[in-house]
Write a protein that holds these residues in place. Structure first.
Motif, short mmCIF file in Angstrom:
data_model
loop_
_atom_site.label_atom_id
_atom_site.label_comp_id
_atom_site.label_asym_id
_atom_site.label_seq_id
_atom_site.Cartn_x
_atom_site.Cartn_y
_atom_site.Cartn_z
N UNK A 176 0.80 -1.21 0.00
CA UNK A 176 0.00 0.00 0.00
C UNK A 176 0.83 1.26 0.00
N UNK A 177 1.91 1.26 0.75
CA UNK A 177 2.59 2.54 0.88
C UNK A 177 4.02 2.56 0.37
N UNK A 178 4.43 1.46 -0.15
CA UNK A 178 5.57 1.47 -1.05
C UNK A 178 6.91 1.86 -0.48
N UNK A 179 7.15 1.70 0.79
CA UNK A 179 8.46 2.11 1.28
C UNK A 179 8.87 1.46 2.57
N UNK A 180 10.11 1.06 2.63
CA UNK A 180 10.74 0.72 3.88
C UNK A 180 11.79 1.78 4.15
N UNK A 181 11.69 2.46 5.27
CA UNK A 181 12.68 3.47 5.65
C UNK A 181 13.31 3.06 6.97
N UNK A 182 14.61 3.16 7.06
CA UNK A 182 15.32 2.82 8.29
C UNK A 182 16.40 3.88 8.54
N UNK A 183 16.45 4.39 9.76
CA UNK A 183 17.55 5.27 10.17
C UNK A 183 18.21 4.65 11.39
N UNK A 184 19.50 4.40 11.28
CA UNK A 184 20.29 3.87 12.39
C UNK A 184 21.26 4.94 12.86
N UNK A 185 21.50 4.97 14.15
CA UNK A 185 22.47 5.93 14.68
C UNK A 185 23.44 5.20 15.60
N UNK A 186 24.62 5.72 15.72
CA UNK A 186 25.59 5.19 16.68
C UNK A 186 26.46 6.32 17.20
N UNK A 187 26.87 6.16 18.42
CA UNK A 187 27.81 7.14 18.97
C UNK A 187 29.25 6.59 18.91
N UNK A 188 29.40 5.44 18.26
CA UNK A 188 30.77 4.92 18.07
C UNK A 188 31.54 5.89 17.18
N UNK A 189 32.82 5.91 17.38
CA UNK A 189 33.67 6.86 16.65
C UNK A 189 34.31 6.14 15.46
N UNK A 190 33.62 6.14 14.34
CA UNK A 190 34.07 5.42 13.15
C UNK A 190 33.91 6.30 11.93
N UNK A 191 34.73 6.05 10.92
CA UNK A 191 34.60 6.86 9.72
C UNK A 191 33.56 6.25 8.77
N UNK A 192 33.25 6.99 7.71
CA UNK A 192 32.15 6.57 6.84
C UNK A 192 32.47 5.28 6.09
N UNK A 193 33.75 5.01 5.85
CA UNK A 193 34.09 3.75 5.17
C UNK A 193 33.73 2.54 6.04
N UNK A 194 34.04 2.65 7.33
CA UNK A 194 33.69 1.54 8.23
C UNK A 194 32.18 1.41 8.35
N UNK A 195 31.49 2.55 8.42
CA UNK A 195 30.02 2.52 8.50
C UNK A 195 29.44 1.85 7.26
N UNK A 196 29.96 2.25 6.11
CA UNK A 196 29.45 1.73 4.84
C UNK A 196 29.63 0.22 4.77
N UNK A 197 30.82 -0.23 5.16
CA UNK A 197 31.12 -1.66 5.10
C UNK A 197 30.20 -2.45 6.04
N UNK A 198 30.05 -1.94 7.26
CA UNK A 198 29.21 -2.63 8.25
C UNK A 198 27.74 -2.62 7.81
#
Lengths: 383, 383
Positions: A176-198
């Motif tokens: 019916x509504x055509x979307x799955x949206x997910x937002x995850x947050x972390x306070x770990x100190x990691x760069x975007x490459x590590x985030x992307x890989x995980x």
């Protein structure tokens, strides 16, 4: 606690007036730093909504300060005006927060082919910014609901750092509504490459293996934002496992809330020659409408499982296939196995094991049964 | 007239007692010659029923004297015993008719994973042979029905020769009973190579493009038998067109009788770069459960058409896609087109045109809507 469980994040969820029924329809998540690393995965549908095109673009920097999410309209198939509206939304958030528009991701969910009421959305952004709070995660999770009956959040806390998140939808395409949206947050100190890989590793074995109705959205988005506020840099493997656990939990919540569903079906493929084979077979079983109807009728109809396996290119011999339903091996060596009357299907979760007897790889796909309620909800949606 | 419309064929349809409800369940078609050329196409499902394995084998000679067909049991996933039963059935037919078992094709339809009651089937063969008649085509067509509400026959007569046939089922997988069976006969004087070529060409653009529920059977079989009794050898192109016309007519009858369906949906893909692209896009649209539900609700929800197109690998640009529903171009250039309220969806047939604007190839796939009745019939089937 949702997206505000991790330190360094504020959130809000408000009524902007996009939905005609007066329910909350605008959510804002802000990374207050010190770090603003981010990663995202998006629908592989080639018809992508304007907010997906925008967010894919801004994510290339690996940096996000905020995510603005509206329910009540998918802003998909809306042409150049739709993209302008997404851009204007990001600009508005950026202006009020004092950041660059290129640090603002946009997510939308709702009916395809309808422009958003910008006269309501833009003032709503100001309202949302005014209500940002370290305790706003719950309200944000509620504001992204569409036909979801419950809001979905998950949190894993480790030694000094946390991964949390929120989700909306029900399967690859929320009926019916055509979307799955997910937002995850972390306070770990990691760069975007590590985030992307995980994030990619986690979504591959969680959301990508939730297949409620085989339909792929134009708007699916999963974002992961890191604030670094914990001042802890975890081991990558431990962090990746925490992200996977949160994604898995949220994926399960999507399946349990799939529209019209009365059964949650775990399709476990074992002894496959390759993981790809296992996924292909699992998806073929999970998408078989006849099997999904049979499960709805509490009928352990293993012939439909074999029919579905037979349509794949996976390695197997028909006379070596085995199928168990809720622990009873109703099919052995491609033929009749244990007495099907032994299968107890009274409960909501149904567990199908398909043994390909062709190797040692495995994969699990989650799906739902096909019900008259699904038909009713989706035949009466936009009209 | 069905399979006995062409000269040189006799047929029968009787009650053998395989079905518990006492309906006709055994059909026999005999080619009385002088020629006994034949061709066949079978399910591409890798889990094949015993009668499919048998009939594929005997067809290698390009020669058939008879086809025996039972409803009331698919004889699929029944192991070595199931194959022995198919073999015994062919032997019995061969004995009574005085031909070789290798000239007898066998077709079965019904529930997967159940052995046939041979104590009823074998005596039934004798009864059927006793009732063979040049006017038996109608009774044969009735005896192969399962959940079909009507029997399906078609005849094309040309200058001195005829192609006729019968079919049962509803889509790639008849909901509940798992089989489409088709027997075509002709009195044209052609060898098995010509029959094979014409049959493959015809099924590729007819039965292969009927996709009621996306599920592929373990038993699908289409046979073409030629008696040569007309003593006419038509031009190949004219013969191939007659075979295509009969297949097309029978395919339409399958769609119109699909279980639980309230709409017949013609998905026409135009301006594709290749025919394969057109088929891939048509099938993706035809298998989209959300669209099928929307059509059931008489909702011209073109966003779901675009979502389905977006999941394919066909050549297209999202902002050049156009979609018409019942003649109204509701989507133009990937966005909102004409007023959707102009679409009249009151009638059973719904015509969707997807314009890929990427070439000049076309393909048409036929499907049905997804209804609560489909769910009910298929959730209550074997239990």
């Amino acid at each position: 606690m949702s997206v505000t469980a991790a330190k360094g994040f504020t959130a809000a969820g408000i009524v902007a007036g996009i939905k005609e029924n007066g329910n909350p329809d605008l959510a804002l998540v802000v990374n207050t730093g010190p770090r603003r690393a981010a990663a995202g995965v998006f629908t592989s549908n080639r018809v992508k909504a304007a907010p997906v095109l925008w967010s894919e673009q801004v994510l290339k920097s690996g940096r996000l300060s905020a995510v603005i999410l509206n329910s009540g309209g998918a802003n998909a198939c809306t042409g150049p005006k739709g993209f302008q509206d997404t851009h204007a939304t990001a600009e508005k958030v950026a202006d009020v927060l004092g950041v660059g528009a290129g640090e603002v991701a946009v997510c939308s969910t709702g009916l395809i082919g309808v422009l958003l009421p910008m006269d309501k959305l833009l003032p709503g952004v100001e309202t949302a910014v005014g209500q940002l709070s370290e305790h706003g995660g719950e309200k944000a999770a509620i504001a992204i609901k569409t036909t979801d009956t419950v809001h979905k959040t998950s949190v894993v806390t480790k030694d000094g750092w946390t991964v949390g998140g929120m989700a909306k939808g029900a399967g690859m395409l929320a009926p019916g509504l055509a979307t799955m949206l997910v937002v995850l947050t972390t306070d770990a100190d990691l760069d975007s490459d590590a985030l992307d890989k995980a994030l990619r590793a986690a979504t591959k074995v969680t959301f990508d293996r939730v297949d409620s109705d085989g339909c792929m959205s134009t708007n699916d988005t999963v974002l992961l934002l890191a604030s670094g506020a914990s001042e802890v840099t975890p081991e990558y493997a431990e962090f990746a496992e925490a992200v996977r656990a949160v994604c898995d939990d949220l994926g399960q919540q999507l399946i349990r809330d799939a529209e019209g569903a009365s059964k949650d079906i775990k399709v476990e493929v074992i002894n496959a020659a390759t993981e790809d084979d296992a996924v292909e077979v699992g998806r073929s079983i999970a998408r078989n409408n006849l099997l999904k109807c049979a499960i709805h009728g509490e009928d352990p109809n293993w012939g439909r499982v074999l029919s579905a396996i037979g349509t794949t290119s996976a390695a197997f011999e028909p006379d070596r296939l085995n199928v168990a339903i809720n622990g009873v091996w109703v099919c052995k060596n491609g033929g009749v196995g244990e007495d099907r009357d032994k299968v107890d299907m009274r409960y909501r979760e149904v567990h199908i094991v398909a043994d390909l007897a062709a190797g040692s790889e495995t994969a699990t796909i989650w799906t739902n049964d096909l019900t008259a309620d699904y038909v009713h909800e989706n035949s009466a949606y936009s009209s």
